[in-house]
Design an enzyme around this catalytic site. Sequence first.
Site, PDB file in Angstrom:
ATOM      1  N   GLU A   1      45.377  23.469 -44.942  1.00 23.71           N
ATOM      2  CA  GLU A   1      46.011  24.253 -43.881  1.00 23.71           C
ATOM      3  C   GLU A   1      45.463  23.761 -42.555  1.00 23.71           C
ATOM      4  O   GLU A   1      44.250  23.803 -42.324  1.00 23.71           O
ATOM      5  CB  GLU A   1      45.673  25.739 -44.039  1.00 23.71           C
ATOM      6  CG  GLU A   1      46.379  26.429 -45.176  1.00 23.71           C
ATOM      7  CD  GLU A   1      46.048  27.905 -45.222  1.00 23.71           C
ATOM      8  OE1 GLU A   1      46.594  28.595 -46.091  1.00 23.71           O
ATOM      9  OE2 GLU A   1      45.231  28.367 -44.395  1.00 23.71           O
TER      10      GLU A   1
ATOM     11  N   ASP B   1      42.518  35.825 -35.909  1.00 22.40           N
ATOM     12  CA  ASP B   1      41.339  35.017 -36.191  1.00 22.40           C
ATOM     13  C   ASP B   1      40.074  35.688 -35.698  1.00 22.40           C
ATOM     14  O   ASP B   1      40.039  36.283 -34.614  1.00 22.40           O
ATOM     15  CB  ASP B   1      41.470  33.644 -35.531  1.00 22.40           C
ATOM     16  CG  ASP B   1      42.495  32.782 -36.235  1.00 22.40           C
ATOM     17  OD1 ASP B   1      42.276  32.472 -37.415  1.00 22.40           O
ATOM     18  OD2 ASP B   1      43.510  32.439 -35.613  1.00 22.40           O
TER      19      ASP B   1
END
Length: 266
Positions: free
Chosen positions: A50, A61
Amino acid sequence: MQNRVAQTFEALKRSGRSGFIAYITAGDPTLEATRRLVIEFDRIGVDLVELGIPFSDPLADGAVNQRAAERALHRGTTLKKVLETVKQIRAESQIPIIFFSYFNPIHHLGIETFVAQAADAGVDGALVLDLPPEESKDYKALMDMKDLSTVYLLAPTSTDERIDLISRFSSGFIYYVSREGVTGFQEKMAGGISSMVERIRTRSGMPVAVGFGISNPALAAEVAGYADAVVVGSAIVKKIEENAAAPDLIERVSHFVSQLVKAVKQ
């Protein structure tokens, strides 16, 4: 040619083992390092990569991945430059590559342009974190036309109705977030993950990858016992951060990742 993501999960199913997915932020610390890391990951047995597209407002995140995005953006990393890096990787590796992105960079480039250039570069699919299936009709149609995987997230709070909706829009695999909140480390896995993975697999008929918080070989091995693939991100990104200036960055990070791969495949 069949999509590399589908090929990989079919091969994993035939072998009866779980796969290992490594996440890194493209351009951290440089795009050349990203190119070399992906090629090395392929060599040591990573099943899928990824590539995070750095974005200035990465809401899903945690701090580690946010700092990686800041470093990459500071180095001038753009979506177009990441696409060019994937082209370079394809000269040496056929490892499946999924973009892990927010919608803004894709919208800025233009959805149709993004899909065409991603397919041309050798990208195999995308997980667009903040693009819900309810707003994905045009994106999904264009991705399907190029045989690019569309990966969506499910969470511990997802209902059966949500699982069914995500299943209709997903191709390649479904990404199950093992906990609520943002990316980052955890010392032990939450309860109920294996039953949720089986529930998703049964309702969707698709492979299920589990990520968010898996930080060491012991946790990776535990998750490999019930998931079709194990995703490790922040722990690898942290290793890159700690060794960014080291001349043997690639070797140090790859050594850490090889321990995770070994744990998943033992």
